[in-house]
Write a protein that holds these residues in place. Sequence first.
Motif, PDB file in Angstrom:
ATOM      1  N   MET A  80      -0.354   7.018 -10.766  1.00  0.00           N
ATOM      2  CA  MET A  80       0.316   6.429  -9.604  1.00  0.00           C
ATOM      3  C   MET A  80       0.889   5.094 -10.055  1.00  0.00           C
ATOM      4  SD  MET A  80      -2.455   7.207  -6.577  1.00  0.00           S
ATOM      5  CE  MET A  80      -1.271   7.271  -5.214  1.00  0.00           C
ATOM      6  N   GLY A  81       1.904   4.635  -9.343  1.00  0.00           N
ATOM      7  CA  GLY A  81       2.469   3.361  -9.765  1.00  0.00           C
ATOM      8  C   GLY A  81       3.564   2.861  -8.861  1.00  0.00           C
ATOM      9  N   TRP A  82       4.172   1.769  -9.322  1.00  0.00           N
ATOM     10  CA  TRP A  82       5.231   1.105  -8.562  1.00  0.00           C
ATOM     11  C   TRP A  82       6.426   0.793  -9.457  1.00  0.00           C
ATOM     12  CZ3 TRP A  82       4.632   0.258  -3.353  1.00  0.00           C
ATOM     13  CH2 TRP A  82       3.334   0.404  -2.846  1.00  0.00           C
TER      14      TRP A  82
ATOM     15  N   SER B 214       0.847  -1.187   0.000  1.00  0.00           N
ATOM     16  CA  SER B 214       0.000   0.000   0.000  1.00  0.00           C
ATOM     17  C   SER B 214       0.884   1.239   0.000  1.00  0.00           C
ATOM     18  CB  SER B 214      -0.898   0.028   1.234  1.00  0.00           C
ATOM     19  OG  SER B 214      -1.738  -1.084   1.278  1.00  0.00           O
ATOM     20  N   CYS B 215       0.385   2.313  -0.568  1.00  0.00           N
ATOM     21  CA  CYS B 215       1.124   3.575  -0.600  1.00  0.00           C
ATOM     22  C   CYS B 215       0.111   4.704  -0.507  1.00  0.00           C
ATOM     23  CB  CYS B 215       1.939   3.672  -1.879  1.00  0.00           C
ATOM     24  SG  CYS B 215       2.729   5.273  -2.138  1.00  0.00           S
ATOM     25  N   ALA B 216       0.170   5.449   0.585  1.00  0.00           N
ATOM     26  CA  ALA B 216      -0.774   6.532   0.822  1.00  0.00           C
ATOM     27  C   ALA B 216      -0.088   7.881   0.682  1.00  0.00           C
ATOM     28  CB  ALA B 216      -1.385   6.397   2.212  1.00  0.00           C
ATOM     29  N   ALA B 217      -0.690   8.748  -0.103  1.00  0.00           N
ATOM     30  CA  ALA B 217      -0.172  10.110  -0.287  1.00  0.00           C
ATOM     31  C   ALA B 217      -0.916  11.051   0.644  1.00  0.00           C
ATOM     32  CB  ALA B 217      -0.341  10.545  -1.729  1.00  0.00           C
ATOM     33  N   SER B 218      -0.173  11.982   1.237  1.00  0.00           N
ATOM     34  CA  SER B 218      -0.784  12.950   2.139  1.00  0.00           C
ATOM     35  C   SER B 218      -0.056  14.277   2.026  1.00  0.00           C
ATOM     36  CB  SER B 218      -0.744  12.442   3.581  1.00  0.00           C
ATOM     37  OG  SER B 218       0.593  12.300   4.016  1.00  0.00           O
TER      38      SER B 218
ATOM     39  N   ILE C 264      -2.545  -3.933  -9.848  1.00  0.00           N
ATOM     40  CA  ILE C 264      -2.475  -2.594  -9.275  1.00  0.00           C
ATOM     41  C   ILE C 264      -3.889  -2.024  -9.193  1.00  0.00           C
ATOM     42  CG2 ILE C 264      -2.088  -1.451 -11.510  1.00  0.00           C
ATOM     43  CD1 ILE C 264      -0.217   0.509 -10.022  1.00  0.00           C
ATOM     44  N   SER C 265      -4.155  -1.289  -8.126  1.00  0.00           N
ATOM     45  CA  SER C 265      -5.449  -0.634  -7.961  1.00  0.00           C
ATOM     46  C   SER C 265      -5.236   0.631  -7.144  1.00  0.00           C
ATOM     47  CB  SER C 265      -6.452  -1.570  -7.273  1.00  0.00           C
ATOM     48  OG  SER C 265      -5.986  -1.938  -5.986  1.00  0.00           O
ATOM     49  N   ARG C 266      -6.250   1.459  -7.070  1.00  0.00           N
ATOM     50  CA  ARG C 266      -6.135   2.687  -6.291  1.00  0.00           C
ATOM     51  C   ARG C 266      -7.475   3.072  -5.713  1.00  0.00           C
ATOM     52  NH1 ARG C 266      -4.144   7.294 -10.385  1.00  0.00           N
ATOM     53  NH2 ARG C 266      -4.900   8.772  -8.800  1.00  0.00           N
ATOM     54  N   ASP C 267      -7.397   3.797  -4.607  1.00  0.00           N
ATOM     55  CA  ASP C 267      -8.573   4.364  -3.951  1.00  0.00           C
ATOM     56  C   ASP C 267      -8.398   5.879  -4.026  1.00  0.00           C
ATOM     57  OD1 ASP C 267     -10.450   5.408  -2.187  1.00  0.00           O
ATOM     58  OD2 ASP C 267     -10.310   3.705  -0.821  1.00  0.00           O
ATOM     59  N   ASN C 268      -9.070   6.506  -4.955  1.00  0.00           N
ATOM     60  CA  ASN C 268      -8.875   7.940  -5.163  1.00  0.00           C
ATOM     61  C   ASN C 268      -9.332   8.762  -3.963  1.00  0.00           C
ATOM     62  OD1 ASN C 268      -7.748   7.594  -7.714  1.00  0.00           O
ATOM     63  ND2 ASN C 268      -9.733   7.692  -8.728  1.00  0.00           N
ATOM     64  N   ALA C 269     -10.335   8.290  -3.267  1.00  0.00           N
ATOM     65  CA  ALA C 269     -10.833   9.024  -2.101  1.00  0.00           C
ATOM     66  C   ALA C 269      -9.798   9.066  -0.985  1.00  0.00           C
ATOM     67  CB  ALA C 269     -12.121   8.401  -1.600  1.00  0.00           C
ATOM     68  N   LYS C 270      -8.937   8.047  -0.955  1.00  0.00           N
ATOM     69  CA  LYS C 270      -7.922   7.953   0.104  1.00  0.00           C
ATOM     70  C   LYS C 270      -6.513   8.231  -0.415  1.00  0.00           C
ATOM     71  CE  LYS C 270     -10.585   4.720   2.920  1.00  0.00           C
ATOM     72  NZ  LYS C 270     -10.597   3.391   3.594  1.00  0.00           N
ATOM     73  N   ASN C 271      -6.414   8.641  -1.676  1.00  0.00           N
ATOM     74  CA  ASN C 271      -5.098   8.942  -2.279  1.00  0.00           C
ATOM     75  C   ASN C 271      -4.118   7.793  -2.085  1.00  0.00           C
ATOM     76  OD1 ASN C 271      -6.016  11.490  -3.054  1.00  0.00           O
ATOM     77  ND2 ASN C 271      -5.268  12.454  -1.181  1.00  0.00           N
ATOM     78  N   THR C 272      -4.599   6.591  -2.296  1.00  0.00           N
ATOM     79  CA  THR C 272      -3.804   5.404  -2.015  1.00  0.00           C
ATOM     80  C   THR C 272      -3.742   4.486  -3.241  1.00  0.00           C
ATOM     81  OG1 THR C 272      -4.389   5.495   0.328  1.00  0.00           O
ATOM     82  CG2 THR C 272      -3.584   3.391  -0.508  1.00  0.00           C
ATOM     83  N   VAL C 273      -2.570   3.926  -3.456  1.00  0.00           N
ATOM     84  CA  VAL C 273      -2.389   2.942  -4.517  1.00  0.00           C
ATOM     85  C   VAL C 273      -1.941   1.634  -3.884  1.00  0.00           C
ATOM     86  CG1 VAL C 273       0.018   3.649  -4.969  1.00  0.00           C
ATOM     87  CG2 VAL C 273      -1.314   2.511  -6.762  1.00  0.00           C
TER      88      VAL C 273
END
Length: 121
Positions: free
Chosen positions: A34-36, A21-25, A69-78
């Motif tokens: 976003m990616g890896w 997981s990777c969360a942006a803040s 790979i997936s992302r949660d845009n509401a949580k700024n997380t990939v």
Amino acid sequence: QVHLVESGGGLVQAGGSLRLSCAASGSIFSINGMGWYRQAPGKQRELVADITNGGITNYAEIVKGRFTISRDNAKNTVFLQMNSLKPEDTAVYYCYADISPRRFAAVGRYWGQGTQVTVSS
């Protein structure tokens, strides 16, 4: 300031699974791609997978069918779901996000600190 915090790395046996997981803040107006990436000892950093803000994905050939790979845009997380892991997947995995920190500001690429993934045979 923008921060990307990764989690989920570790040691796993071949054939096993891990989820990164990777969360942006911080100061974030919008996030584009976003990616890896990953970097094994003595090798160059290589793209593993990326995803647009619309959900379009792209994978390196060597991980297709095994990683998602997936992302949660509401949580700024990939996320990176890694299945059927192999010893050659051993590397430090780095997430990135292409972020505009303010309205009308230029987009910059921000990186996580890296998380170690070790796959034993």
